[in-house]
Design a protein around this motif. Structure first.
Motif, PDB file in Angstrom:
ATOM      1  N   GLU A 231       0.786  -1.166  -0.065  1.00 28.16           N
ATOM      2  CA  GLU A 231      -0.039  -0.040  -0.098  1.00 28.16           C
ATOM      3  C   GLU A 231       0.698   1.194   0.002  1.00 28.16           C
ATOM      4  OE1 GLU A 231      -3.237  -0.105  -0.651  1.00 28.16           O
ATOM      5  OE2 GLU A 231      -3.002  -2.160  -0.931  1.00 28.16           O
ATOM      6  N   THR A 232       2.097   1.341   0.661  1.00 23.20           N
ATOM      7  CA  THR A 232       2.872   2.401   0.711  1.00 23.20           C
ATOM      8  C   THR A 232       3.382   2.623  -0.831  1.00 23.20           C
ATOM      9  OG1 THR A 232       3.479   2.038   2.996  1.00 23.20           O
ATOM     10  CG2 THR A 232       5.068   3.480   1.448  1.00 23.20           C
ATOM     11  N   PHE A 233       3.887   1.504  -1.201  1.00 28.17           N
ATOM     12  CA  PHE A 233       4.458   1.601  -2.858  1.00 28.17           C
ATOM     13  C   PHE A 233       3.444   2.075  -3.550  1.00 28.17           C
ATOM     14  CE2 PHE A 233       8.280  -1.457  -2.633  1.00 28.17           C
ATOM     15  CZ  PHE A 233       8.963  -0.912  -1.795  1.00 28.17           C
ATOM     16  N   LYS A 234       1.966   1.426  -3.343  1.00 27.30           N
ATOM     17  CA  LYS A 234       1.046   2.138  -4.456  1.00 27.30           C
ATOM     18  C   LYS A 234       0.788   3.603  -4.224  1.00 27.30           C
ATOM     19  CE  LYS A 234      -1.744  -2.067  -4.819  1.00 27.30           C
ATOM     20  NZ  LYS A 234      -2.811  -2.613  -4.489  1.00 27.30           N
ATOM     21  N   THR A 235       0.926   4.179  -3.104  1.00 23.17           N
ATOM     22  CA  THR A 235       0.847   5.598  -2.725  1.00 23.17           C
ATOM     23  C   THR A 235       1.984   6.259  -3.213  1.00 23.17           C
ATOM     24  OG1 THR A 235      -0.256   5.222  -0.587  1.00 23.17           O
ATOM     25  CG2 THR A 235       0.764   7.551  -0.976  1.00 23.17           C
ATOM     26  N   TYR A 236       3.191   5.827  -3.441  1.00 20.77           N
ATOM     27  CA  TYR A 236       4.408   6.255  -3.958  1.00 20.77           C
ATOM     28  C   TYR A 236       3.965   6.374  -5.554  1.00 20.77           C
ATOM     29  CZ  TYR A 236       7.415   5.493   0.107  1.00 20.77           C
ATOM     30  OH  TYR A 236       7.859   5.786   1.262  1.00 20.77           O
ATOM     31  N   LEU A 237       3.605   5.448  -6.007  1.00 22.01           N
ATOM     32  CA  LEU A 237       3.469   5.669  -7.610  1.00 22.01           C
ATOM     33  C   LEU A 237       2.110   6.388  -7.936  1.00 22.01           C
ATOM     34  CD1 LEU A 237       3.711   1.736  -8.102  1.00 22.01           C
ATOM     35  CD2 LEU A 237       5.234   3.607  -9.175  1.00 22.01           C
ATOM     36  N   LYS A 238       1.413   7.004  -7.127  1.00 22.45           N
ATOM     37  CA  LYS A 238       0.308   7.594  -7.349  1.00 22.45           C
ATOM     38  C   LYS A 238       0.704   9.280  -7.441  1.00 22.45           C
ATOM     39  CE  LYS A 238      -3.470   4.872  -5.738  1.00 22.45           C
ATOM     40  NZ  LYS A 238      -4.589   4.760  -4.712  1.00 22.45           N
ATOM     41  N   CYS A 239       1.999   9.540  -7.201  1.00 26.86           N
ATOM     42  CA  CYS A 239       2.391  10.813  -6.889  1.00 26.86           C
ATOM     43  C   CYS A 239       2.330  11.688  -8.122  1.00 26.86           C
ATOM     44  CB  CYS A 239       4.009  11.033  -6.855  1.00 26.86           C
ATOM     45  SG  CYS A 239       4.437  10.186  -4.988  1.00 26.86           S
ATOM     46  N   GLN A 240       1.682  12.996  -8.016  1.00 32.90           N
ATOM     47  CA  GLN A 240       1.679  13.824  -9.308  1.00 32.90           C
ATOM     48  C   GLN A 240       2.930  14.686  -9.519  1.00 32.90           C
ATOM     49  OE1 GLN A 240      -1.346  13.766 -10.849  1.00 32.90           O
ATOM     50  NE2 GLN A 240      -1.694  12.112  -9.432  1.00 32.90           N
ATOM     51  N   GLU A 241       3.032  14.835 -10.734  1.00 30.80           N
ATOM     52  CA  GLU A 241       4.176  15.650 -11.330  1.00 30.80           C
ATOM     53  C   GLU A 241       4.274  16.947 -10.553  1.00 30.80           C
ATOM     54  OE1 GLU A 241       7.792  16.020 -13.003  1.00 30.80           O
ATOM     55  OE2 GLU A 241       6.720  14.183 -13.326  1.00 30.80           O
ATOM     56  N   GLY A 242       5.380  17.455  -9.957  1.00 27.34           N
ATOM     57  CA  GLY A 242       5.556  18.604  -9.305  1.00 27.34           C
ATOM     58  C   GLY A 242       5.130  18.234  -7.859  1.00 27.34           C
ATOM     59  N   ASP A 243       4.911  17.520  -7.178  1.00 26.44           N
ATOM     60  CA  ASP A 243       4.556  17.182  -5.823  1.00 26.44           C
ATOM     61  C   ASP A 243       5.923  16.945  -5.043  1.00 26.44           C
ATOM     62  OD1 ASP A 243       3.831  16.526  -3.254  1.00 26.44           O
ATOM     63  OD2 ASP A 243       2.641  14.734  -3.730  1.00 26.44           O
ATOM     64  N   LEU A 244       6.453  17.929  -4.321  1.00 26.64           N
ATOM     65  CA  LEU A 244       7.792  17.968  -3.871  1.00 26.64           C
ATOM     66  C   LEU A 244       7.593  17.315  -2.578  1.00 26.64           C
ATOM     67  CD1 LEU A 244       8.516  21.705  -4.333  1.00 26.64           C
ATOM     68  CD2 LEU A 244       9.270  19.877  -5.719  1.00 26.64           C
ATOM     69  N   GLY A 245       6.635  16.743  -2.038  1.00 26.76           N
ATOM     70  CA  GLY A 245       6.301  16.070  -0.868  1.00 26.76           C
ATOM     71  C   GLY A 245       6.583  14.479  -1.063  1.00 26.76           C
ATOM     72  N   CYS A 246       6.718  14.242  -2.173  1.00 26.82           N
ATOM     73  CA  CYS A 246       6.674  12.714  -2.872  1.00 26.82           C
ATOM     74  C   CYS A 246       7.850  12.621  -3.293  1.00 26.82           C
ATOM     75  CB  CYS A 246       5.470  12.539  -3.772  1.00 26.82           C
ATOM     76  SG  CYS A 246       5.113  10.877  -4.145  1.00 26.82           S
ATOM     77  N   PRO A 247       8.654  11.033  -2.734  1.00 28.10           N
ATOM     78  CA  PRO A 247       9.995  10.780  -3.391  1.00 28.10           C
ATOM     79  C   PRO A 247       9.905  10.304  -4.757  1.00 28.10           C
ATOM     80  CG  PRO A 247       8.972   9.149  -1.753  1.00 28.10           C
ATOM     81  CD  PRO A 247       7.966  10.268  -1.863  1.00 28.10           C
TER      82      PRO A 247
END
Length: 133
Positions: free
Chosen positions: A113-129
Motif C-alpha cells: 500500500e505504501t508503494f502504491k501511494t508512491y506510484l500515485k505521486c503527481q508531477e510537481g509534488d515536492l513532498g513525494c519521493p
C-alpha cells in the motif's frame, strides 16, 4: 539443517506441488501452513512488481534510488525481526509457519500500500519521493 529451515520447508514437502490446495477449506495444519506460504508469495510478488516500477521511475535520480534500496533493505530486516518477535510464543510448534507467514504477509501488504501511494505521486509534488508520470 537448521530447525527453522525445516519448518519453512515442511509445507512444501508434505503436499505435492501439482496438488491444488483449497485454502478456503483448509482443515489440517500442513495445508494451512502451505496456504500461508502461498499468500506470502503472492504479496511478495506484488511488492516486487511495484518496487520495480518505482526503481524505473527513479532511474534518472541515482541518489533517490540508492535511498529506496537502503530503505527497502531496512524494511525487510524490520519485517523479519518484527515477525520473529511477534510469533516467538509459538516458536517450535506446528503452527509457527502459519502464524509467521500471516505476520509476514500482513506487513508485506502494508508495504504494498505504501508503494502504491508512491506510484500515485503527481508531477510537481515536492513532498513525494517518486516522480509522477
Amino acid at each position: 539443517m537448521h530447525p527453522r529451515f525445516l519448518l519453512a520447508l515442511a509445507p512444501l514437502m508434505l503436499t505435492p506441488m501439482a496438488h491444488a490446495v483449497d485454502c478456503d477449506n483448509a482443515s489440517d495444519q500442513a495445508t494451512m501452513n502451505q496456504c500461508a506460504s502461498q499468500q506470502h508469495a503472492a504479496a511478495d510478488k506484488e511488492l516486487n512488481a511495484l518496487y520495480q516500477q518505482i526503481t524505473a521511475r527513479l532511474k534518472a535520480n541515482p541518489d533517490s534510488k540508492k535511498l529506496l534500496v537502503g530503505a527497502q533493505r531496512s524494511w525487510i530486516a524490520f519485517r523479519d525481526a518484527e515477525c520473529k518477535f511477534a510469533v516467538s510464543g509459538v516458536e517450535g510448534g506446528s503452527v509457527y509457519p502459519l502464524v509467521y507467514g500471516n505476520c509476514i504477509t500482513q506487513l508485506t501488504k502494508a508495504r504494498v500500500e505504501t508503494f502504491k501511494t508512491y506510484l500515485k505521486c503527481q508531477e510537481g509534488d515536492l513532498g513525494c519521493p517518486v516522480p509522477g508520470i
